[in-house]
Motif scaffolding. Structure first.
Motif, PDB file in Angstrom:
ATOM      1  N   ARG A  82     145.611  46.204  41.096  1.00 53.71           N
ATOM      2  CA  ARG A  82     145.370  46.604  42.488  1.00 53.71           C
ATOM      3  C   ARG A  82     146.592  46.346  43.369  1.00 53.71           C
ATOM      4  NH1 ARG A  82     139.652  44.739  44.852  1.00 53.71           N
ATOM      5  NH2 ARG A  82     140.594  45.877  46.610  1.00 53.71           N
ATOM      6  N   CYS A 140     147.811  46.729  52.984  1.00 52.89           N
ATOM      7  CA  CYS A 140     146.404  46.411  52.739  1.00 52.89           C
ATOM      8  C   CYS A 140     146.234  44.955  52.346  1.00 52.89           C
ATOM      9  CB  CYS A 140     145.831  47.322  51.657  1.00 52.89           C
ATOM     10  SG  CYS A 140     146.573  47.089  50.030  1.00 52.89           S
ATOM     11  N   SER A 188     141.253  41.014  48.734  1.00 52.89           N
ATOM     12  CA  SER A 188     140.571  39.727  48.910  1.00 52.89           C
ATOM     13  C   SER A 188     139.860  39.299  47.638  1.00 52.89           C
ATOM     14  CB  SER A 188     139.562  39.809  50.056  1.00 52.89           C
ATOM     15  OG  SER A 188     140.202  40.102  51.276  1.00 52.89           O
ATOM     16  N   ARG A 198     132.625  36.393  52.679  1.00 55.09           N
ATOM     17  CA  ARG A 198     132.808  37.826  52.485  1.00 55.09           C
ATOM     18  C   ARG A 198     133.121  38.536  53.804  1.00 55.09           C
ATOM     19  NH1 ARG A 198     131.303  41.264  48.278  1.00 55.09           N
ATOM     20  NH2 ARG A 198     131.202  43.448  48.903  1.00 55.09           N
ATOM     21  N   SER A 235     136.110  41.278  54.746  1.00 49.52           N
ATOM     22  CA  SER A 235     135.869  42.580  55.379  1.00 49.52           C
ATOM     23  C   SER A 235     136.675  42.720  56.664  1.00 49.52           C
ATOM     24  CB  SER A 235     134.378  42.753  55.664  1.00 49.52           C
ATOM     25  OG  SER A 235     133.630  42.699  54.472  1.00 49.52           O
ATOM     26  N   ALA A 245     138.813  46.291  56.115  1.00 49.05           N
ATOM     27  CA  ALA A 245     137.505  46.912  55.886  1.00 49.05           C
ATOM     28  C   ALA A 245     137.576  48.013  54.836  1.00 49.05           C
ATOM     29  CB  ALA A 245     136.952  47.464  57.203  1.00 49.05           C
ATOM     30  N   ARG A 246     138.763  48.563  54.598  1.00 45.29           N
ATOM     31  CA  ARG A 246     138.912  49.680  53.654  1.00 45.29           C
ATOM     32  C   ARG A 246     139.168  49.211  52.226  1.00 45.29           C
ATOM     33  NH1 ARG A 246     143.608  52.969  56.445  1.00 45.29           N
ATOM     34  NH2 ARG A 246     143.471  54.162  54.491  1.00 45.29           N
ATOM     35  N   SER A 247     139.337  47.916  52.049  1.00 40.66           N
ATOM     36  CA  SER A 247     139.623  47.381  50.717  1.00 40.66           C
ATOM     37  C   SER A 247     138.452  46.527  50.261  1.00 40.66           C
ATOM     38  CB  SER A 247     140.909  46.545  50.755  1.00 40.66           C
ATOM     39  OG  SER A 247     141.161  45.966  49.498  1.00 40.66           O
ATOM     40  N   SER A 248     137.797  46.928  49.194  1.00 42.12           N
ATOM     41  CA  SER A 248     136.643  46.165  48.717  1.00 42.12           C
ATOM     42  C   SER A 248     137.100  44.851  48.098  1.00 42.12           C
ATOM     43  CB  SER A 248     135.854  46.976  47.692  1.00 42.12           C
ATOM     44  OG  SER A 248     136.690  47.312  46.601  1.00 42.12           O
ATOM     45  N   PRO A 249     136.451  43.740  48.437  1.00 43.01           N
ATOM     46  CA  PRO A 249     136.867  42.434  47.900  1.00 43.01           C
ATOM     47  C   PRO A 249     136.566  42.307  46.413  1.00 43.01           C
ATOM     48  CG  PRO A 249     134.855  42.198  49.176  1.00 43.01           C
ATOM     49  CD  PRO A 249     135.304  43.615  49.360  1.00 43.01           C
ATOM     50  N   HIS A 250     137.383  41.524  45.740  1.00 37.42           N
ATOM     51  CA  HIS A 250     137.156  41.222  44.327  1.00 37.42           C
ATOM     52  C   HIS A 250     136.293  39.968  44.255  1.00 37.42           C
ATOM     53  CE1 HIS A 250     138.154  41.006  40.007  1.00 37.42           C
ATOM     54  NE2 HIS A 250     138.121  39.695  40.186  1.00 37.42           N
ATOM     55  N   GLU A 251     135.093  40.111  43.715  1.00 38.95           N
ATOM     56  CA  GLU A 251     134.165  38.981  43.660  1.00 38.95           C
ATOM     57  C   GLU A 251     134.352  38.240  42.337  1.00 38.95           C
ATOM     58  OE1 GLU A 251     130.232  39.264  45.004  1.00 38.95           O
ATOM     59  OE2 GLU A 251     130.594  41.006  46.287  1.00 38.95           O
TER      60      GLU A 251
END
Length: 859
Positions: A176, A185, A188, A264, A268, A272-278
């Motif tokens: 990523r 970007c 997270s 989380r 965000s 907000a446009r990048s989904s976090p890595h959980e």
């Protein structure tokens, strides 16, 4: 339980008090001895009380009463000593001597009344313990320092981060970062505390593909409280080697941020446009592998079969959380291999049916409770530092010594005993190593934020420490012995919450500034019993009132503007450490500092001893009296003077010496005569103004590990003239015309070599086969005449890191560098464009020499 350590500290103080102040105690000596005996007896009761207090509030209160009465005894002793010292220095003449005797009689009567009150309180506490069934179980567990010293010497040199089970996460995040959006970007990583987010981020940050993809990278910690300016400065420091043009170019680039957070919503908000890595919990196989790595560190693999079933039950309670696993593994590594011992640990974890987060907190608390009582204050002390703070081990150890925690055994020094305690906390996985030095000792460390919260919680519970943040009101500090201020001092002093019981004040602020008159009065007049004072401030001078703090053991500043120390500092005859960090100008040190016979460490920024006094003026030389400093171990960053010739040879306990601005023959002669007598030296740093007239041999300095020499050398000494155990050597401004590698490559234990700023003025350099058998880091900087460099096959077989910087005439990378297969990192800084072009991947003329190196950094 820190109470046991507090009682132990008071007992040592009582013993010293009875010896040193006997002449002042003839009316109350019996009472003081009675208090000492009773506190010793209570100390033996505390371990049993510790085992019972978690389930019985009355026992918990009993322990608190023991702590308070010990603190009361300490207050009486320290206040009495303070009054004695004030009268010793404040009376002269017959009438004043008469008044002194009269007031001393009143003081003894007063201290007698105070001790009688303490006796009555002790009798009440002693009688009540029978009600709770508290019995004498001895002094409790401890640990063996000798085994720790062996571990310390064999500890890994580079990196100690445990990474198990993150392979897919690393692969995903690296992808990523280098193949993701072209826009600026934020990527997270989210997950609960202790899941390993920071460990994962470190591995991603140091990944070879990431390092090659980005022109520059920066790593910073952002705690719950921060100052934006400090964060920006931290980032800039990571780019200091870039030119102005490169910095401007970097500002125009689209940057990528890797962010770790428990929340989380924070992820965000960041992008907000990048989904976090959980980040997920570890699987069963990964959990067991990590646990075994910690729990069976010192035991044979055959022990696993005997303990596997119990071990897996214990691991199951850790909920797949790496922090809990390494903590409980560290605890069990110090336990017997008797299954009954492991069963007890399992029962403590399983004693309550709670949610996952509460169980994790219980596991961490259990790691603290299992510590030998002597180690508990060492752990609690980490609450003094702000969250995510990188802590210098040397400073931490000196603070521990000044606080009175350390009880050396045998022939070890207090600093060595404290270092053993730090290693023990590391092996128990309560503290993380950030850096180790060239001989494997801890250089800096950090504590995980969950364990940091635990240290503060337990410290407040025991009235060991009170921490004041910028956005919170302090707890009532009426009995707290230590105060840490993690913001501007003025914000705390404005609350007017003076505490006469304080023994330590540490202002480790995020926004350091100047101290006004009100703040100085608050610090130097309000706390007469201080043992430790550390200030992160910018004042240009200290007030004379500093001399009234006669109990001080540690006085430290992190300043930018301090220029002088007042003569009253010599009144601090108990001072052990004087430390001034990051000074930007010469700090004038009064000659009277050498009256302070307890000094162990003097480390100042560009210190200059000023020569004053009638005797000095009469004979033209200072009367320093350095021979009185029988405990001095560190004398660093001090300007050369007549004291070298007169006194240096008498400082036979010195381990670290740093002198600059040597410029005449008698200083060099004094140094040559003195150094052979300093056979305990471990670190030596010498700066000559111009030429080093003669190089004295160091072959008999068997403890000397580090040397820094700055000044023109007529000839490099032969290899046998250096210490045989030298591990780190820096040469600067040496102006050598003969290739130094022919000599230096014969040093058998050299691990780090730095050739800096005109240290070699020749055109050719050769590293021959079998040379530098232990070298791991080589830095070649600012050698303006170097044209050719050759590395023969078989040279530097252990080299990990190579830096080439500002060697403007060097045509190409060293011939034969491709044979150094161990090399992990190559840094090239401020070299000509033609030189850099030769390293272009697949098409540069020097690419074949470096294609095997995982990390290449060109700046």
């Amino acid at each position: 339980m820190a109470v046991e350590a507090a009682v132990s500290l008071v007992l040592r103080k009582l013993s010293n008090f009875l010896i040193q102040e006997a002449v002042y105690l003839y009316e109350v000596r019996d009472q003081v001895e009675w208090v000492e005996r009773e506190l010793k007896r209570m100390q033996c009761l505390l371990k049993d009380a510790d085992a019972k207090q978690s389930g019985d509030e009355r026992v918990k209160n009993w322990v608190a009463d023991v702590r308070d009465v010990a603190y009361d005894a300490e207050d009486v002793i320290d206040t009495f000593i303070l009054k004695i010292e004030q009268r010793r220095s404040g009376y002269a003449g017959f009438f004043k001597r008469f008044m002194r005797i009269h007031i001393e009689l009143l003081s003894r009567r007063q201290v007698g009344n105070e001790i009688e009150r303490i006796k009555n309180k002790i009798q009440e506490i002693s009688a009540s313990r029978l009600t709770f069934g508290i019995i004498d179980v001895g002094e409790g567990s401890s640990f063996k320092g000798e085994s720790l010293r062996r571990q310390r010497q064999t500890s890994p040199l580079f990196g100690e981060t445990e990474v198990i089970g993150f392979e897919e996460d690393i692969k995903t995040l690296v992808g990523r970062l280098i193949k993701g959006d072209s826009r600026r970007c934020v990527v997270s990583v989210v997950g609960m505390g202790g899941l390993g987010k920071t460990t994962l981020a470190i591995k991603v940050y140091n990944n070879d593909a990431v390092k090659k993809h980005f022109d520059c990278c920066a790593w910073i910690f952002v705690s719950q409280e921060y100052v934006e300016r400090d964060l920006l400065q931290s980032i800039i420091k990571c780019f200091m080697t870039l030119t102005k043009e490169e910095l401007e170019m970097a500002e125009k680039m689209n940057s990528v941020f890797l962010l770790t957070t428990r929340n989380r919503e924070v992820a965000s908000y960041a992008d907000a446009r990048s989904s976090p890595h959980e980040l997920q919990l570890l699987g069963d196989e990964e959990v067991w592998k990590l646990f075994c790595k910690k729990a069976f560190l010192e035991q044979g693999i055959h022990y696993q079969q005997n303990l596997e079933k119990l071990g897996k039950e214990i691991v199951a309670k850790c909920c797949g959380l790496p922090l809990a696993i390494v903590a409980i593994g560290g605890l069990l590594s110090r336990k017997s291999t008797d299954p009954n011992e492991w069963e007890k640990v399992l029962q403590k974890i399983s004693s309550q049916s709670v949610d996952d987060e509460s169980r994790i907190a219980r596991i961490l608390a259990l790691s603290y409770e299992d510590l030998p009582y002597r180690l508990k204050p060492y752990f609690l002390y980490f609450g003094v530092f702000p969250e995510d703070h990188e802590i210098r081990a040397k400073k931490l150890i000196q603070l521990w010594v000044a606080e009175g925690f350390v009880e050396p055994t045998g022939d070890e020094t207090m600093e060595e005993a404290a270092e053993d305690c730090l290693e023990e906390l590391i092996h128990r996985s309560l503290i993380q190593v950030v850096k180790r030095n060239s001989i494997g000792r801890v250089k800096s460390c950090r504590i995980h934020d969950l364990l940091h919260e635990l240290s503060i919680s337990k410290a407040r519970e025991d009235k060991f420490l009170d921490v004041h943040h910028g956005n919170t009101n302090p707890l009532s500090p009426s009995k707290a012995r230590r105060l840490a201020i993690h913001h501007a001092t003025s914000k705390y002093t404005s609350l007017n919450r003076a505490n006469p019981h304080l023994r330590s004040v540490l202002c480790i602020t995020l926004d350091s500034g100047w101290l006004g008159k009100k703040q100085e009065d608050f610090l130097y007049r309000g706390f007469n019993l201080l043992r430790v004072l550390y200030l992160d401030v910018s004042n240009r001078k200290l007030p004379n009132e500093i001399g009234t703090l006669i109990h001080l053991r540690y006085l430290g500043f992190k300043v930018g503007g301090l220029t002088s120390l007042p003569s009253s500092i010599s009144n601090l005859h108990n001072l052990e450490t004087l430390h001034v960090e990051e000074g930007i100008s010469i700090i004038y040190i009064p000659n009277s500092i050498w009256k302070m016979k307890q000094l162990r460490h003097v480390d100042v920024s560009y210190g200059r001893i000023i020569n004053k006094g009638v005797w000095s003026k009469m004979v033209g030389r200072p009367s320093l009296g350095l021979d009185c400093l029988v405990n001095l171990q560190t004398l660093k960053r001090v300007e050369a003077g007549d004291w070298i010739e007169d006194c240096l040879g008498k400082l036979t306990t010195l381990k670290k010496l740093g002198v600059y601005e040597m410029h005449n023959s008698w200083q060099t002669k004094g140094l040559s005569n003195s150094l052979p007598k300093l056979d305990l030296l471990q670190s030596l740093r010498l700066h000559w103004w111009r030429t080093i007239p003669v190089f004295m041999p160091f072959s008999h300095h068997l403890h000397l590990k580090k040397m820094f020499l700055s000044g023109t050398l007529k000839k490099l000494p032969e290899s046998y003239e250096f210490s045989p155990n030298l591990t780190k050597l820096t040469l600067a401004s040496s102006q050598l015309m003969k290739d130094p590698m022919a000599t230096l490559e014969k040093l058998p234990n050299l691990r780090i070599l730095r050739l800096c700023y005109n240290s070699y003025m020749g055109k050719e350099m050769i590293c021959s086969a079998q040379g530098f058998p232990q070298l791991k880091s080589l830095q070649v900087e600012r050698l303006p005449e170097l044209v050719e460099w050759r590395v023969e096959e078989g040279a530097m077989l252990r080299l990990l890191h190579l830096l080439i910087c500002e060697c403007s005439t060097l045509k190409r990378l060293p011939e034969g560098l491709q044979h150094v297969t161990t090399l992990e990192k190559l840094e090239v800084q401020r070299m000509p464009g033609e030189f850099n072009a030769r390293m272009l991947e697949n098409r540069g003329d020097d690419w074949h020499k470096i294609q095997h190196i995982p990390s290449l950094k060109i700046q």
